[in-house]
Design a protein around this motif. Structure first.
Motif, PDB file in Angstrom:
ATOM      1  N   SER A  38      32.686  36.230  54.854  1.00  0.00           N
ATOM      2  CA  SER A  38      34.098  36.302  54.454  1.00  0.00           C
ATOM      3  C   SER A  38      34.935  37.088  55.466  1.00  0.00           C
ATOM      4  O   SER A  38      36.125  37.321  55.243  1.00  0.00           O
ATOM      5  CB  SER A  38      34.242  36.986  53.089  1.00  0.00           C
ATOM      6  N   ALA A  70      38.318  45.771  44.397  1.00  0.00           N
ATOM      7  CA  ALA A  70      38.936  44.572  43.817  1.00  0.00           C
ATOM      8  C   ALA A  70      38.099  43.385  44.264  1.00  0.00           C
ATOM      9  O   ALA A  70      38.598  42.449  44.908  1.00  0.00           O
ATOM     10  CB  ALA A  70      40.382  44.430  44.284  1.00  0.00           C
ATOM     11  N   ALA A  71      36.815  43.429  43.954  1.00  0.00           N
ATOM     12  CA  ALA A  71      35.871  42.474  44.534  1.00  0.00           C
ATOM     13  C   ALA A  71      35.062  41.699  43.498  1.00  0.00           C
ATOM     14  O   ALA A  71      34.794  40.513  43.671  1.00  0.00           O
ATOM     15  CB  ALA A  71      34.910  43.208  45.462  1.00  0.00           C
ATOM     16  N   ALA A  74      29.452  42.894  41.191  1.00  0.00           N
ATOM     17  CA  ALA A  74      28.357  43.316  42.080  1.00  0.00           C
ATOM     18  C   ALA A  74      28.777  44.437  43.021  1.00  0.00           C
ATOM     19  O   ALA A  74      27.946  45.234  43.469  1.00  0.00           O
ATOM     20  CB  ALA A  74      27.848  42.118  42.890  1.00  0.00           C
ATOM     21  N   ALA A  93      38.626  48.067  39.673  1.00  0.00           N
ATOM     22  CA  ALA A  93      39.257  46.994  38.884  1.00  0.00           C
ATOM     23  C   ALA A  93      38.228  46.210  38.064  1.00  0.00           C
ATOM     24  O   ALA A  93      38.550  45.708  36.987  1.00  0.00           O
ATOM     25  CB  ALA A  93      40.018  46.043  39.802  1.00  0.00           C
ATOM     26  N   VAL A 191      39.209  42.916  30.921  1.00  0.00           N
ATOM     27  CA  VAL A 191      40.105  43.562  29.959  1.00  0.00           C
ATOM     28  C   VAL A 191      39.365  43.889  28.657  1.00  0.00           C
ATOM     29  O   VAL A 191      39.591  44.946  28.059  1.00  0.00           O
ATOM     30  CB  VAL A 191      41.331  42.657  29.703  1.00  0.00           C
ATOM     31  N   THR A 246      43.286  35.591  37.269  1.00  0.00           N
ATOM     32  CA  THR A 246      43.750  36.978  37.435  1.00  0.00           C
ATOM     33  C   THR A 246      45.259  37.091  37.247  1.00  0.00           C
ATOM     34  O   THR A 246      46.027  36.340  37.850  1.00  0.00           O
ATOM     35  CB  THR A 246      43.357  37.479  38.846  1.00  0.00           C
TER      36      THR A 246
END
Ligand SMILES: NC(=O)C1=CN([C@@H]2O[C@H](COP(=O)(O)OP(=O)(O)OC[C@H]3O[C@@H](n4cnc5c(N)ncnc54)[C@H](O)[C@@H]3O)[C@@H](O)[C@H]2O)C=CC1
Ligand SMILES: O=C([O-])CC(=O)C(=O)O
Length: 267
Positions: A38, A70-71, A74, A93, A191, A246
């Protein structure tokens, strides 16, 4: 001196976050951490929004004041735990990762070892302050309902036995505990974990997840009752164009948490 942060993940949330803070004098994106394969996409984002950031596969050993995750689930074990142990505070997050038995305790132990702190952001949901305060007086019931357009449930167990493209009426795709919701829907039920960690816990918070062709927003509802009284909350969040799972509010929540680290007055 600007606060040097390492961003873990450079997808919908990460990219939008970098865009929003790129002119913040008090913040400097020093590293962007992404998995092998990535890097090219992340390098492209860095070129546009964070030219001083190194694109790496791990949080650098030196010169990082804070990590912002923010991934995905894992990344907590892979990057957040080691950073905490080294004394680097973290903003997280992917709160649903804490549904894995033992992980909350591991996070606490790592933060204690490093003499630092991990902050779980409210993300796409509101009233976490009220819920966590209400818990002090004692909570009786907390119910969470997550309702999203069918396309937001692609690539999840919601596809088993139904065609999301032709769904004509709302379908309840999950009913159960927040722990199971967060585990089964890691990109859609963070959430549920956040509401439960602030309130009655992962096993006593009841969750319903719904695919609904009649909505265009990500709708989150919380009903809580306890010694404080009761509240009902409905959020109608705009999804991000880059990822319909999201909500944009998740980005704003992460940016708020980041800016709060350097602001002289915080609310
Ligand atoms: N608390 C909340 O309210 C919400 C939390 N989330 C969490 O945020 C995560 C990211 O959301 P989006 O940006 O929309 O997803 P996305 O799929 O657009 O981006 C994810 C990014 O993380 C990278 N990545 C994946 N695994 C990684 C790892 N192990 N280490 C480092 N980088 C890794 C990917 O290459 C990609 O750049 C979600 O998976 C979810 O866990 C998402 C929405 C709401
Ligand atoms: O962003 C949202 O609307 C909520 C979400 O995906 C999650 O809870 O994981």
């Amino acid at each position: 001196m600007a606060l040097k942060f390492a961003l873990i993940g450079c997808g919908a949330i990460g990219t939008a976050l970098l865009e929003l803070v790129k002119n913040d004098a008090g913040l400097a994106a020093a590293a962007i951490v992404v998995p092998a394969g990535s890097e090219a996409a992340a390098q492209d984002v860095a070129g546009r929004l964070a030219p001083d950031a190194q694109v790496l596969q791990a949080v650098p050993a030196e010169s990082i004041d804070l990590v912002v995750e923010a991934a995905g689930h894992a990344a907590i074990e892979q990057h957040v735990l080691p950073a905490l142990k080294r004394g680097i505070p973290a903003i997280v997050a992917s709160v649903g990762a804490l549904s894995a038995p033992g992980l909350p305790e591991q996070l606490e132990a790592a933060a204690r070892e490093g003499g630092t702190q991990v902050q779980l952001i409210a993300g796409a949901i509101g009233a976490i302050d009220a819920l966590a305060a209400a818990r002090v007086g004692g909570l009786e019931t907390v119910r969470y309902t997550g309702r999203k357009p069918p396309r937001a449930w692609k690539g999840t167990p919601a596809e088993e036995g139904r065609d999301l493209d032709t769904l004509a009426a709302e379908a309840v795709i999950f009913e159960g505990s927040a722990r199971d919701a967060a585990r089964l829907f890691p990109k859609n039920a963070n959430v549920a974990a956040t509401v439960s960690l602030a309130g009655l816990g992962l096993d006593r918070t009841t969750v319903r997840l719904i695919a609904d062709p009649a909505v265009t927003e990500n709708v989150h509802q919380v009903e809580a009752e306890g010694a404080f009284g009761r509240f009902e909350l409905t959020m109608r969040n705009q999804p991000l164009a880059a990822n319909p799972k999201t909500s944009a509010l998740t980005v704003y929540s992460a940016v708020r948490a980041l800016r709060s680290r350097v602001a002289p007055l915080v609310i």
